[in-house]
Structure formats: C-alpha cells, structure tokens
Design a protein around this motif. Structure first.
Motif, mmCIF file in Angstrom:
data_model
loop_
_atom_site.group_PDB
_atom_site.id
_atom_site.type_symbol
_atom_site.label_atom_id
_atom_site.label_comp_id
_atom_site.label_asym_id
_atom_site.label_seq_id
_atom_site.Cartn_x
_atom_site.Cartn_y
_atom_site.Cartn_z
ATOM 1 N N SER A 191 -23.078 32.234 -48.687
ATOM 2 C CA SER A 191 -22.462 31.063 -48.780
ATOM 3 C C SER A 191 -22.997 29.863 -49.107
ATOM 4 O O SER A 191 -22.848 28.669 -49.355
ATOM 5 C CB SER A 191 -21.696 30.721 -47.495
ATOM 6 N N THR A 192 -23.931 30.619 -48.709
ATOM 7 C CA THR A 192 -25.255 29.260 -48.212
ATOM 8 C C THR A 192 -25.732 28.343 -49.302
ATOM 9 O O THR A 192 -25.730 28.201 -50.248
ATOM 10 C CB THR A 192 -26.741 29.403 -47.461
ATOM 11 N N VAL A 227 -21.661 40.129 -42.289
ATOM 12 C CA VAL A 227 -21.119 38.598 -42.425
ATOM 13 C C VAL A 227 -23.095 38.099 -42.208
ATOM 14 O O VAL A 227 -22.425 36.927 -42.839
ATOM 15 C CB VAL A 227 -20.934 38.437 -40.479
ATOM 16 N N THR A 228 -23.924 38.459 -42.254
ATOM 17 C CA THR A 228 -25.299 37.626 -42.911
ATOM 18 C C THR A 228 -25.635 37.769 -43.503
ATOM 19 O O THR A 228 -25.737 37.022 -44.772
ATOM 20 C CB THR A 228 -26.608 38.715 -42.067
ATOM 21 N N TRP A 242 -25.899 28.664 -42.335
ATOM 22 C CA TRP A 242 -24.917 28.067 -42.682
ATOM 23 C C TRP A 242 -24.478 26.727 -43.192
ATOM 24 O O TRP A 242 -24.281 25.134 -43.476
ATOM 25 C CB TRP A 242 -23.875 28.700 -43.599
ATOM 26 N N ALA A 243 -23.742 26.188 -41.269
ATOM 27 C CA ALA A 243 -23.791 25.118 -40.882
ATOM 28 C C ALA A 243 -24.503 24.444 -40.696
ATOM 29 O O ALA A 243 -24.158 23.281 -41.235
ATOM 30 C CB ALA A 243 -22.933 25.289 -39.978
ATOM 31 N N ALA A 277 -22.795 35.023 -44.569
ATOM 32 C CA ALA A 277 -23.366 33.809 -45.319
ATOM 33 C C ALA A 277 -24.768 32.720 -46.048
ATOM 34 O O ALA A 277 -24.546 31.950 -46.302
ATOM 35 C CB ALA A 277 -24.185 33.479 -43.582
ATOM 36 N N PHE A 330 -23.798 32.139 -40.554
ATOM 37 C CA PHE A 330 -23.033 31.459 -40.130
ATOM 38 C C PHE A 330 -24.113 30.143 -39.060
ATOM 39 O O PHE A 330 -23.410 28.873 -39.672
ATOM 40 C CB PHE A 330 -21.611 31.584 -39.691
ATOM 41 N N THR A 331 -24.158 30.804 -38.215
ATOM 42 C CA THR A 331 -24.930 29.558 -37.853
ATOM 43 C C THR A 331 -26.253 28.691 -38.573
ATOM 44 O O THR A 331 -26.237 27.442 -38.355
ATOM 45 C CB THR A 331 -25.529 30.046 -36.796
#
Length: 119
Positions: A104-105, A97-98, A23-24, A101, A20-21
């Motif tokens: 999500s990306t 979680v990976t 992704w952000a 992410a 998620f880092t």
C-alpha cells in the motif's frame, strides 16, 4: 529477548497495526509536504534537474517505504518464537498485514515518482 519460545502477549499485537501505522504516517507526510512545498515555492528551487519539492517528496516516500519494509524482518524473527493456540494465526496475520501495508505504501506513494507536483 533470549530467543526462546513464548506465548503471544498482548503487546505483540502491536505488530498487527505497525505496518499500516507507517503507511498512514507516510501518506500524511507526503500529502502535507506536497501542500507545503507548493505553497512555499519549492518547485522553483532544485538540484540535479529535480525541484526541491520533488526531492522532499521522494525522501519522504522512500524513507517510509524502507521503514515499512524494515518491519518485516524483526516481525518474522519475533513471531517465529510465538507458541500457543493462537500463535500461528496471529503470526500469519501479522506478516500478511505488514506485507499489505508495504504494498500500500509503494502503491499510494508511487505518483510522487512521475506526476507533476504543483500546478
């Protein structure tokens, strides 16, 4: 690393936020580059039927998507060596979680592929 089993360390917990880092960072890059490109007039310049703005946005989107997906393989390799009471839970959580992410990306960046960039 030697490939031997070992206990989960505090530094291994970075795998819980790495996806998620990325992704952000990707979301921020695409959002910021879109604004800069529209303001700077990148929509008028282009190559191969694509505007310069679209090319830059696609590069940022595809680069961050690839980077997020690339996190998966070292994570699986490293997490396979974790042992201890919490190793299984942390391993499964980090992998899920990976993957979330990466999805999500791909989802949040997909409009770059087909929506009009500037109006």
């Amino acid at each position: 690393m030697t490939g031997q089993s070992r206990r989960v360390r505090g530094t291994d917990l970075v795998w819980l936020v790495a996806g998620f880092t990325v992704w952000a960072a990707g979301f921020s890059a695409v959002y910021g580059l879109h604004a800069v490109g529209c303001r700077a007039g990148w929509e008028e310049a282009g190559f191969a039927g694509l505007s310069a703005n679209r090319i830059v946005l696609l590069a940022a989107y595809l680069g961050h998507s690839a980077l997020g997906a690339a996190l998966y393989f070292p994570l699986v390799r490293i997490a396979a060596r974790w042992e201890g009471l919490s190793a299984r839970t942390i391993r499964q959580t980090a992998i899920m979680v990976t993957l979330a992410a990466v999805i999500s990306t791909l989802w949040t960046g997909a409009p770059v592929l087909f929506l009009e960039t500037c109006r």
